[in-house]
Design a protein around this motif. Structure first.
Motif, PDB file in Angstrom:
ATOM      1  N   THR A  68       3.306  16.008 -19.919  1.00  4.77           N
ATOM      2  CA  THR A  68       2.446  17.125 -20.329  1.00  4.77           C
ATOM      3  C   THR A  68       1.134  17.194 -19.567  1.00  4.77           C
ATOM      4  N   ASP A  69       0.782  16.132 -18.857  1.00  9.26           N
ATOM      5  CA  ASP A  69      -0.507  16.156 -18.153  1.00  9.26           C
ATOM      6  C   ASP A  69      -0.453  15.431 -16.808  1.00  9.26           C
ATOM      7  N   ALA A  70       0.669  15.589 -16.107  1.00 13.09           N
ATOM      8  CA  ALA A  70       0.817  14.969 -14.786  1.00 13.09           C
ATOM      9  C   ALA A  70      -0.184  15.556 -13.801  1.00 13.09           C
ATOM     10  N   TRP A  71      -0.601  14.739 -12.870  1.00 12.07           N
ATOM     11  CA  TRP A  71      -1.439  15.218 -11.784  1.00 12.07           C
ATOM     12  C   TRP A  71      -0.631  16.190 -10.935  1.00 12.07           C
ATOM     13  N   ARG A 117     -13.304   9.591 -25.796  1.00 15.05           N
ATOM     14  CA  ARG A 117     -13.474  10.996 -25.427  1.00 15.05           C
ATOM     15  C   ARG A 117     -12.488  11.779 -26.264  1.00 15.05           C
ATOM     16  N   ALA A 118     -13.025  12.513 -27.219  1.00 13.95           N
ATOM     17  CA  ALA A 118     -12.183  13.251 -28.161  1.00 13.95           C
ATOM     18  C   ALA A 118     -11.391  14.334 -27.431  1.00 13.95           C
ATOM     19  N   HIS A 119     -10.133  14.423 -27.780  1.00 16.32           N
ATOM     20  CA  HIS A 119      -9.243  15.498 -27.306  1.00 16.32           C
ATOM     21  C   HIS A 119      -9.139  15.541 -25.780  1.00 16.32           C
ATOM     22  N   TYR A 120      -9.276  14.419 -25.112  1.00  8.58           N
ATOM     23  CA  TYR A 120      -9.321  14.347 -23.653  1.00  8.58           C
ATOM     24  C   TYR A 120      -8.002  14.752 -23.002  1.00  8.58           C
ATOM     25  N   TYR A 121      -6.908  14.238 -23.550  1.00  8.75           N
ATOM     26  CA  TYR A 121      -5.594  14.510 -22.957  1.00  8.75           C
ATOM     27  C   TYR A 121      -5.022  15.782 -23.565  1.00  8.75           C
ATOM     28  N   ASP A 142       0.841  -1.194   0.000  1.00  6.89           N
ATOM     29  CA  ASP A 142       0.000   0.000   0.000  1.00  6.89           C
ATOM     30  C   ASP A 142       0.878   1.246   0.000  1.00  6.89           C
ATOM     31  N   ALA A 143       0.486   2.212  -0.798  1.00  8.06           N
ATOM     32  CA  ALA A 143       1.188   3.501  -0.820  1.00  8.06           C
ATOM     33  C   ALA A 143       0.777   4.300   0.405  1.00  8.06           C
ATOM     34  N   THR A 144       1.684   5.136   0.866  1.00 10.11           N
ATOM     35  CA  THR A 144       1.407   6.029   1.986  1.00 10.11           C
ATOM     36  C   THR A 144       1.782   7.449   1.585  1.00 10.11           C
ATOM     37  N   ALA A 145       1.427   8.393   2.440  1.00 11.91           N
ATOM     38  CA  ALA A 145       1.785   9.790   2.188  1.00 11.91           C
ATOM     39  C   ALA A 145       3.297   9.955   2.091  1.00 11.91           C
ATOM     40  N   ALA A 146       4.055   9.098   2.751  1.00 12.69           N
ATOM     41  CA  ALA A 146       5.519   9.172   2.685  1.00 12.69           C
ATOM     42  C   ALA A 146       6.046   8.850   1.280  1.00 12.69           C
ATOM     43  N   ASP A 147       5.236   8.224   0.444  1.00 13.91           N
ATOM     44  CA  ASP A 147       5.640   7.885  -0.926  1.00 13.91           C
ATOM     45  C   ASP A 147       5.388   9.025  -1.917  1.00 13.91           C
ATOM     46  N   LEU A 148       4.776  10.116  -1.470  1.00 16.83           N
ATOM     47  CA  LEU A 148       4.331  11.161  -2.383  1.00 16.83           C
ATOM     48  C   LEU A 148       5.455  11.698  -3.260  1.00 16.83           C
ATOM     49  N   ASP A 149       6.603  12.009  -2.715  1.00 13.86           N
ATOM     50  CA  ASP A 149       7.686  12.576  -3.525  1.00 13.86           C
ATOM     51  C   ASP A 149       8.129  11.620  -4.637  1.00 13.86           C
ATOM     52  N   ALA A 150       8.296  10.349  -4.291  1.00 13.67           N
ATOM     53  CA  ALA A 150       8.727   9.366  -5.292  1.00 13.67           C
ATOM     54  C   ALA A 150       7.643   9.142  -6.336  1.00 13.67           C
ATOM     55  N   ILE A 151       6.385   9.099  -5.891  1.00 14.37           N
ATOM     56  CA  ILE A 151       5.284   8.944  -6.838  1.00 14.37           C
ATOM     57  C   ILE A 151       5.238  10.132  -7.785  1.00 14.37           C
ATOM     58  N   MET A 152       5.384  11.330  -7.260  1.00  9.64           N
ATOM     59  CA  MET A 152       5.319  12.518  -8.117  1.00  9.64           C
ATOM     60  C   MET A 152       6.482  12.576  -9.106  1.00  9.64           C
ATOM     61  N   ALA A 153       7.654  12.124  -8.710  1.00 12.43           N
ATOM     62  CA  ALA A 153       8.780  12.081  -9.647  1.00 12.43           C
ATOM     63  C   ALA A 153       8.461  11.146 -10.804  1.00 12.43           C
ATOM     64  N   LEU A 154       7.897   9.984 -10.506  1.00 12.92           N
ATOM     65  CA  LEU A 154       7.522   9.044 -11.566  1.00 12.92           C
ATOM     66  C   LEU A 154       6.335   9.562 -12.360  1.00 12.92           C
ATOM     67  N   GLU A 155       5.384  10.208 -11.699  1.00 13.94           N
ATOM     68  CA  GLU A 155       4.223  10.801 -12.374  1.00 13.94           C
ATOM     69  C   GLU A 155       4.680  11.812 -13.428  1.00 13.94           C
ATOM     70  N   ARG A 156       5.579  12.692 -13.040  1.00 13.79           N
ATOM     71  CA  ARG A 156       6.062  13.733 -13.972  1.00 13.79           C
ATOM     72  C   ARG A 156       6.893  13.137 -15.106  1.00 13.79           C
ATOM     73  N   ALA A 157       7.653  12.096 -14.810  1.00 14.44           N
ATOM     74  CA  ALA A 157       8.445  11.442 -15.855  1.00 14.44           C
ATOM     75  C   ALA A 157       7.547  10.678 -16.828  1.00 14.44           C
ATOM     76  N   SER A 158       6.497  10.074 -16.302  1.00 17.44           N
ATOM     77  CA  SER A 158       5.613   9.244 -17.130  1.00 17.44           C
ATOM     78  C   SER A 158       4.605  10.055 -17.927  1.00 17.44           C
TER      79      SER A 158
END
Length: 161
Positions: free
Chosen positions: A32-35, A137-141, A13-29
């Motif tokens: 142009t449309d990272a959360w 869904r047209a033009h969604y991303y 299970d992910a925890t709040a302590a994982d946020l930085d690592a998750i966000m690094a992967l989110e931005r890399a993955s």
């Protein structure tokens, strides 16, 4: 970084302590449309969601989340991402199956998701795991102007769910 061996990878299970690592992967993955960090932080603590991480030692290899509101029989895969070096090893499939199980444990009978129309690998994975296309869904991303393929997977209800 060498490719992880399957036996070296753990899912938890992910925890709040994982946020930085998750966000690094989110931005890399999703460059142009990272959360946003706030959106992800809220998801990690939401009572309606379950987020999992795949890791090798202290290294985050992937993450994903499913949301099922209590009492609902529908759920949504919110996001799945795997580090580039960890793709093609079956870890994404293992993560997807764990999220489907988590949704099923929460009483979901159907799981929905959206996938970029230009992501053939993810689309093929979802089809191989029982998802079917419902529409687009047209033009969604944005800002990439890419359609979203809306998909659904039927789950068998679990006893006592």
């Amino acid at each position: 970084m060498s490719a992880p061996a399957a036996h070296d990878v753990t899912f938890r299970d992910a925890t709040a302590a994982d946020l930085d690592a998750i966000m690094a992967l989110e931005r890399a993955s999703f460059p142009t449309d990272a959360w946003s960090e706030n959106m992800m932080a809220e998801e990690l603590v939401s009572p309606h969601g379950r987020y999992l991480v795949a890791e090798r030692g202290d290294e985050l290899l992937g993450y994903g989340g499913v949301r099922v509101v209590k009492g609902s029989h529908e759920g949504d895969i919110q996001t799945i991402a795997m580090a580039a070096a960890s793709r093609g090893l079956g870890l994404g499939r293992t993560l997807l199956r764990a999220l489907l199980d988590a949704g099923q444990d929460r009483g979901a009978r159907e799981i929905f998701l959206e996938v970029r129309a230009d992501n053939d690998v993810a689309h093929a994975l979802y089809v191989s795991e029982g998802f079917v296309e419902l529409g687009r869904r047209a033009h969604y991303y944005q800002p990439d102007d890419v359609d979203a393929i809306v998909m659904r997977c039927h789950l068998k209800p679990k006893e006592n769910a």
